[in-house]
Scaffold this active site. Structure first.
Site, PDB file in Angstrom:
ATOM      1  N   ASP A  68       9.295  -0.544   4.854  1.00 45.05           N
ATOM      2  CA  ASP A  68       9.576   0.777   5.443  1.00 45.05           C
ATOM      3  C   ASP A  68       8.545   1.109   6.529  1.00 45.05           C
ATOM      4  O   ASP A  68       8.617   2.159   7.160  1.00 45.05           O
ATOM      5  CB  ASP A  68       9.669   1.872   4.368  1.00 45.05           C
ATOM      6  CG  ASP A  68       8.395   2.047   3.571  1.00 45.05           C
ATOM      7  OD1 ASP A  68       7.434   1.283   3.799  1.00 45.05           O
ATOM      8  OD2 ASP A  68       8.358   2.957   2.714  1.00 45.05           O
ATOM      9  N   GLU A 209      -2.463  -3.437  -1.687  1.00 45.51           N
ATOM     10  CA  GLU A 209      -2.829  -3.036  -0.317  1.00 45.51           C
ATOM     11  C   GLU A 209      -4.155  -2.277  -0.324  1.00 45.51           C
ATOM     12  O   GLU A 209      -4.327  -1.311  -1.087  1.00 45.51           O
ATOM     13  CB  GLU A 209      -1.710  -2.164   0.272  1.00 45.51           C
ATOM     14  CG  GLU A 209      -2.008  -1.714   1.695  1.00 45.51           C
ATOM     15  CD  GLU A 209      -0.786  -1.213   2.451  1.00 45.51           C
ATOM     16  OE1 GLU A 209       0.347  -1.246   1.916  1.00 45.51           O
ATOM     17  OE2 GLU A 209      -0.968  -0.796   3.612  1.00 45.51           O
TER      18      GLU A 209
HETATM   19  O1  KIV Z   1       6.290  -1.356   4.591  1.00 40.11           O
HETATM   20  C1  KIV Z   1       5.630  -2.396   4.677  1.00 40.11           C
HETATM   21  O2  KIV Z   1       5.664  -3.129   5.660  1.00 40.11           O
HETATM   22  C2  KIV Z   1       4.798  -2.746   3.539  1.00 40.11           C
HETATM   23  C3  KIV Z   1       3.772  -3.793   3.729  1.00 40.11           C
HETATM   24  C4  KIV Z   1       2.653  -3.291   4.560  1.00 40.11           C
HETATM   25  C5  KIV Z   1       3.303  -4.374   2.455  1.00 40.11           C
HETATM   26  O3  KIV Z   1       4.920  -2.161   2.503  1.00 40.11           O
END
Ligand code: KIV
Length: 299
Positions: A68, A209
């Site tokens: 997202d 993260e």
């Molecule tokens: O939305 C995204 O791209 C993510 C990644 C940063 C893990 O959740």
């Protein structure tokens, strides 16, 4: 010969209608677990459209995440909070089409956006079904604690789930910004507890993260059947993920510390081949453990 090539040419970067069969087996859940068991790192990258997905697949990524983060990258939003399920469905379809057109083999993960799994397990199932029917092999959702029951509910119904702990961007306002998580003893204990509960509930992957490298390495060793995928979590995780645009140097703001610009390192850059090469270097760096470098990209 030239004439055939001209006749076959198509405009606008059209992907081929057919191409040579893939040289690797399709990436599946058992294959990801096998990779983890034999110590092979998992290379994940985000992509949001057909062409980049096909290029990422050809460059050897194991998993493509339609994150997202597309809210920021594609829609120009200031956070992921405003992303709608229908937007995710659209981008999952685009990526899936791109990967299929080149007979790609990547494992495709669709991110459940904010507010589409929070209300009830049934709501989560309906939202997950939208992304699975658009072509995702797995859905990702953020957070620990209350999410464990939702993960179990989805997994029992045949939907593979990737969990996401640490900095969870959908709750950025509650967290007070994009900050490293799990730095205090109490928050590290809580993060570990949530990770174990998610594994127990059946989560097959876990994104960590912005988590201190030592904590994510410990957790990775503790979780026997849920490989961790780090982003800003050091090099002790089972795999890595980056946002495509960040690792290509297309972040017009300040890149987070954990990002390496693989595009800038290429000797000569030439359109799509430059991008494919940058992604291939990323995959290689993840597999050989040279990215991330804890002295530069971690806490
Ligand atoms: O939305 C995204 O791209 C993510 C990644 C940063 C893990 O959740």
């Amino acid at each position: 010969m030239t004439q055939v090539a001209v006749q076959n040419a198509t405009p606008y970067g059209t992907l081929p209608t057919s191409c040579s069969p893939a040289t690797r087996k399709p990436v599946s859940l058992p294959r990801l677990l096998e990779m983890h068991a034999r110590g092979e790192k998992i290379a994940m990258l985000t992509a949001y459209d057909a062409t980049f997905a096909a290029v990422a697949d050809a460059a050897g990524v194991d998993c493509i995440l339609i994150g997202d983060s597309l809210g920021m990258v594609c829609q120009g939003l200031s956070s992921t909070v405003g992303v709608a399920l229908d937007t995710m469905r659209y981008h999952v379809e685009c990526v899936t089409r791109g990967v299929r057109r080149v007979q790609g083999t990547s494992w495709i993960i669709g991110d459940l956006p904010f507010g589409t799994y929070h209300e009830s397990k049934e709501q989560a199932l309906r939202s997950a079904a939208v992304l699975m029917q658009a072509g995702a092999h797995m859905v990702k959702l953020e957070g620990g604690g209350w999410t464990a029951d939702t993960v179990r509910f989805l997994v029992e119904r045949g939907i593979p789930v990737c969990a996401h702990l640490g900095l969870t961007p959908q709750t950025v306002h509650a967290l007070g910004g994009y900050r490293v998580q799990g730095k205090t003893v109490e928050s590290a204990i809580l993060l570990k507890r949530h990770a174990h509960e998610l594994q127990e509930a059946g989560a097959a992957l876990l994104v960590l993260e912005m988590v201190p490298a030592a904590l994510s390495a410990e957790l990775t060793a503790e979780l026997s059947h849920c490989p961790t995928i780090g982003i800003g979590a050091g090099n002790g995780t089972a795999g890595q993920v980056l946002v495509l645009h960040d690792m290509l140097g297309l972040n017009l703001g300040k890149n987070p510390k954990f990002v390496r610009n693989f595009m800038a390192e290429l000797p000569g850059i030439a359109g799509q081949h430059g991008i494919k090469e940058a992604i291939a270097v990323y995959v290689e760096a993840v597999k050989t453990g040279t990215f991330p470098d804890n002295s530069q990209h971690a806490w």
